[in-house]
Design a protein around this motif. Structure first.
Motif, PDB file in Angstrom:
ATOM      1  N   ILE A 142       0.828  -1.201  -0.102  1.00 55.58           N
ATOM      2  CA  ILE A 142       0.049   0.006  -0.034  1.00 55.58           C
ATOM      3  C   ILE A 142       0.843   1.102   0.043  1.00 55.58           C
ATOM      4  CG2 ILE A 142      -1.713   1.408   1.391  1.00 55.58           C
ATOM      5  CD1 ILE A 142      -2.769  -1.405   2.351  1.00 55.58           C
ATOM      6  N   GLN A 143       2.037   1.382   0.998  1.00 50.49           N
ATOM      7  CA  GLN A 143       2.850   2.528   0.979  1.00 50.49           C
ATOM      8  C   GLN A 143       3.560   2.595  -0.402  1.00 50.49           C
ATOM      9  OE1 GLN A 143       2.973   4.671   3.522  1.00 50.49           O
ATOM     10  NE2 GLN A 143       3.847   5.987   1.713  1.00 50.49           N
ATOM     11  N   GLN A 144       3.808   1.527  -1.104  1.00 52.05           N
ATOM     12  CA  GLN A 144       4.509   1.677  -2.289  1.00 52.05           C
ATOM     13  C   GLN A 144       3.725   2.287  -3.318  1.00 52.05           C
ATOM     14  OE1 GLN A 144       5.729  -2.359  -3.139  1.00 52.05           O
ATOM     15  NE2 GLN A 144       7.693  -2.114  -2.232  1.00 52.05           N
ATOM     16  N   ALA A 145       2.304   1.834  -3.273  1.00 53.23           N
ATOM     17  CA  ALA A 145       1.267   2.377  -4.245  1.00 53.23           C
ATOM     18  C   ALA A 145       1.004   3.827  -3.924  1.00 53.23           C
ATOM     19  CB  ALA A 145       0.027   1.726  -4.146  1.00 53.23           C
ATOM     20  N   VAL A 154      -7.054   6.223  -5.070  1.00 53.32           N
ATOM     21  CA  VAL A 154      -6.996   4.552  -4.910  1.00 53.32           C
ATOM     22  C   VAL A 154      -6.278   4.007  -3.739  1.00 53.32           C
ATOM     23  CG1 VAL A 154      -7.297   2.264  -6.108  1.00 53.32           C
ATOM     24  CG2 VAL A 154      -8.017   4.570  -7.229  1.00 53.32           C
ATOM     25  N   PRO A 155      -5.061   4.074  -3.842  1.00 52.02           N
ATOM     26  CA  PRO A 155      -4.313   3.579  -2.611  1.00 52.02           C
ATOM     27  C   PRO A 155      -4.810   4.076  -1.252  1.00 52.02           C
ATOM     28  CG  PRO A 155      -2.775   4.163  -4.251  1.00 52.02           C
ATOM     29  CD  PRO A 155      -4.031   4.814  -4.507  1.00 52.02           C
ATOM     30  N   TRP A 156      -5.266   5.067  -0.955  1.00 55.29           N
ATOM     31  CA  TRP A 156      -5.817   5.645   0.222  1.00 55.29           C
ATOM     32  C   TRP A 156      -6.782   4.779   0.639  1.00 55.29           C
ATOM     33  CZ3 TRP A 156      -2.787   7.937   3.480  1.00 55.29           C
ATOM     34  CH2 TRP A 156      -1.641   8.448   3.024  1.00 55.29           C
ATOM     35  N   THR A 172      -4.575   8.394  13.512  1.00 53.46           N
ATOM     36  CA  THR A 172      -3.779   8.045  12.076  1.00 53.46           C
ATOM     37  C   THR A 172      -4.882   7.739  11.100  1.00 53.46           C
ATOM     38  OG1 THR A 172      -2.263   6.410  13.504  1.00 53.46           O
ATOM     39  CG2 THR A 172      -2.564   6.239  11.012  1.00 53.46           C
ATOM     40  N   PHE A 173      -5.959   7.389  11.421  1.00 53.51           N
ATOM     41  CA  PHE A 173      -7.320   7.409  10.429  1.00 53.51           C
ATOM     42  C   PHE A 173      -7.650   8.916  10.110  1.00 53.51           C
ATOM     43  CE2 PHE A 173     -11.803   8.105  10.113  1.00 53.51           C
ATOM     44  CZ  PHE A 173     -12.266   7.426   9.106  1.00 53.51           C
ATOM     45  N   ASP A 174      -7.463   9.954  10.947  1.00 55.76           N
ATOM     46  CA  ASP A 174      -7.927  11.195  10.399  1.00 55.76           C
ATOM     47  C   ASP A 174      -6.746  11.836   9.542  1.00 55.76           C
ATOM     48  OD1 ASP A 174     -10.327  11.270  12.063  1.00 55.76           O
ATOM     49  OD2 ASP A 174      -9.197  12.142  13.715  1.00 55.76           O
ATOM     50  N   GLY A 175      -5.465  11.169   9.845  1.00 55.00           N
ATOM     51  CA  GLY A 175      -4.295  11.547   8.962  1.00 55.00           C
ATOM     52  C   GLY A 175      -4.533  11.141   7.227  1.00 55.00           C
ATOM     53  N   TYR A 176      -5.138   9.658   7.405  1.00 54.55           N
ATOM     54  CA  TYR A 176      -5.396   9.096   6.194  1.00 54.55           C
ATOM     55  C   TYR A 176      -6.529  10.032   5.462  1.00 54.55           C
ATOM     56  CZ  TYR A 176      -2.821   5.070   7.591  1.00 54.55           C
ATOM     57  OH  TYR A 176      -2.069   4.017   7.936  1.00 54.55           O
ATOM     58  N   LEU A 177      -7.465  10.665   6.071  1.00 52.41           N
ATOM     59  CA  LEU A 177      -8.538  11.354   5.523  1.00 52.41           C
ATOM     60  C   LEU A 177      -7.804  12.326   5.087  1.00 52.41           C
ATOM     61  CD1 LEU A 177     -11.747  10.923   7.791  1.00 52.41           C
ATOM     62  CD2 LEU A 177     -11.156   9.983   5.686  1.00 52.41           C
ATOM     63  N   ASP A 178      -7.015  13.264   5.842  1.00 51.84           N
ATOM     64  CA  ASP A 178      -6.398  14.554   5.471  1.00 51.84           C
ATOM     65  C   ASP A 178      -5.603  14.261   4.176  1.00 51.84           C
ATOM     66  OD1 ASP A 178      -7.446  15.899   7.626  1.00 51.84           O
ATOM     67  OD2 ASP A 178      -5.677  15.826   8.734  1.00 51.84           O
ATOM     68  N   ALA A 179      -4.839  13.264   4.170  1.00 52.22           N
ATOM     69  CA  ALA A 179      -4.207  13.005   2.627  1.00 52.22           C
ATOM     70  C   ALA A 179      -5.019  12.598   1.616  1.00 52.22           C
ATOM     71  CB  ALA A 179      -3.556  11.599   3.010  1.00 52.22           C
ATOM     72  N   LEU A 180      -6.309  11.994   1.885  1.00 54.37           N
ATOM     73  CA  LEU A 180      -7.191  12.018   0.936  1.00 54.37           C
ATOM     74  C   LEU A 180      -7.826  12.999   0.381  1.00 54.37           C
ATOM     75  CD1 LEU A 180      -9.257  10.002  -0.835  1.00 54.37           C
ATOM     76  CD2 LEU A 180     -10.823   9.971   1.168  1.00 54.37           C
ATOM     77  N   LYS A 181      -7.910  14.203   1.219  1.00 55.51           N
ATOM     78  CA  LYS A 181      -8.496  15.492   0.598  1.00 55.51           C
ATOM     79  C   LYS A 181      -7.425  16.075  -0.235  1.00 55.51           C
ATOM     80  CE  LYS A 181     -11.028  16.213   5.098  1.00 55.51           C
ATOM     81  NZ  LYS A 181     -10.955  17.029   6.268  1.00 55.51           N
ATOM     82  N   ALA A 182      -6.120  15.658  -0.265  1.00 53.76           N
ATOM     83  CA  ALA A 182      -5.195  16.284  -0.797  1.00 53.76           C
ATOM     84  C   ALA A 182      -5.351  15.594  -2.298  1.00 53.76           C
ATOM     85  CB  ALA A 182      -3.885  16.229  -0.425  1.00 53.76           C
TER      86      ALA A 182
END
Length: 335
Positions: A142-145, A154-156, A172-182
């Motif tokens: 997942i990190q490689q993707a 899609v990897p997020w 950590t979940f909230d951090g993933y959501l922040d990354a998704l917004k970008a």
């Protein structure tokens, strides 16, 4: 008894016409791939990875994220049973980000199959051990993707599903959501996985799930696939509580309207993007006893059943066909 007699009479009068407008049972398929992806998937099943690699490269460059998500899911599932083409791709192009996302999807699918859909209390220790071991293998892929395809949601989506399985903490979940917004803040697949994390049976509550779904649809364009997320929340609640539809009728009506608005605004999107929403609409409308509307969704679906939502209640294809038969009978009674 009188009601049953009336239904039988109505079916004799109208049932054949209604049933005749549906595709035959043996034409129904579950999770049919996008028409444009069939050559790539067929080639993969024959052991050739190149068409799939080319298709995913094009989708990544075109930022066709919704299409890419569906294709990655289909390829990942098929790689579970026939991984030879994925092995050949890995040998030829080990650093390909498209390979990484398909392989990650394969591992995540494998993990959830090992766990099964059963309630956590019914999952045995060997199943849980295999589940967590496979998720651990998926982490690096997942990190490689993510690293290999900046801006790709899609990897997020996979990271969010992975977070649920590994019981990742809320920060950590909230951090993933922040990354998704970008990347793509309105990506359906990622938003759906986040909603699952927030639902009552995982790490949130029914209201937290509904709040997230409503915020997601209100922020998105009316034609976006994520408009169906509020209906997904209704379905999720219904799956654990048959009385859920009565708890907030206005919310249910809003969910139906938004999902219907999406499919109405996307007539050329392809069955791979609209069929799941129509399947969920058919299921919810059936439970609301709006049988004629449920029948219309079944008619418009044609042969395209989807594992979600029907897999919640048993074998997806059998559940779809069984409900379709009931809908025809009950819709005939309203003719």
């Amino acid at each position: 008894m009188l009601k049953k007699l009336k239904l039988a009479k109505a079916y004799l009068e109208h049932g054949d016409d209604l049933a005749g407008a549906l595709v035959p049972d043996d034409a129904v398929v579950v999770d049919a791939p996008p028409d444009g992806a069939r050559p790539a998937i067929d080639a993969a099943l024959d052991g050739r990875y190149e068409p799939a690699a080319e298709l995913l490269r094009q989708q990544r460059e075109q930022r066709a994220w919704e299409d890419r998500d569906v294709v990655v899911a289909g390829l990942g599932r098929r790689a579970l049973a026939a991984p030879q083409w994925l092995d050949a791709w890995r040998q030829a192009q080990p650093d390909d980000p498209d390979l990484a996302v398909v392989d990650a999807r394969r591992l995540v699918e494998q993990a959830w199959e090992q766990r099964s859909r059963d309630d956590a209390s019914q999952v045995g220790p060997e199943q849980l051990r295999a589940f967590h071991e496979t998720l651990a293998q998926a982490t690096e892929r997942i990190q490689q993707a993510i690293d290999g395809s900046p801006g790709d949601p899609v990897p997020w989506a996979l990271a969010l599903r992975h977070a649920r399985g590994t019981e990742t903490d809320r920060a950590t979940f909230d951090g993933y959501l922040d990354a998704l917004k970008a990347t793509d803040p309105h990506h359906y697949g990622a938003r759906y996985e986040a909603m699952q994390y927030l639902c009552d049976k995982w790490f949130g509550s029914h209201e937290e799930m509904y709040d997230f779904a409503r915020a997601s649809v209100e922020a998105a364009p009316r034609h976006a696939r994520v408009q169906s997320l509020l209906l997904d929340a209704v379905l999720e609640h219904l799956a654990v509580d048959p009385s859920a539809l009565a708890s907030d009728p206005a919310r249910v009506e809003e969910a139906i309207a938004r999902a219907q608005g999406f499919v109405d605004s996307a007539p050329d999107a392809g069955h791979h993007l609209t069929a799941q929403t129509r399947n969920v609409l058919a299921r919810v409308l059936f439970h609301l006893e709006r049988h004629r509307e449920a029948y219309e969704q079944m008619r418009l679906l044609g042969p395209y059943a989807t594992s979600y939502p029907w897999g919640y209640w048993g074998d997806a294809r059998e559940e779809f066909l069984s409900h379709r038969r009931h809908v025809v009978t009950l819709a005939a009674g309203t003719s």
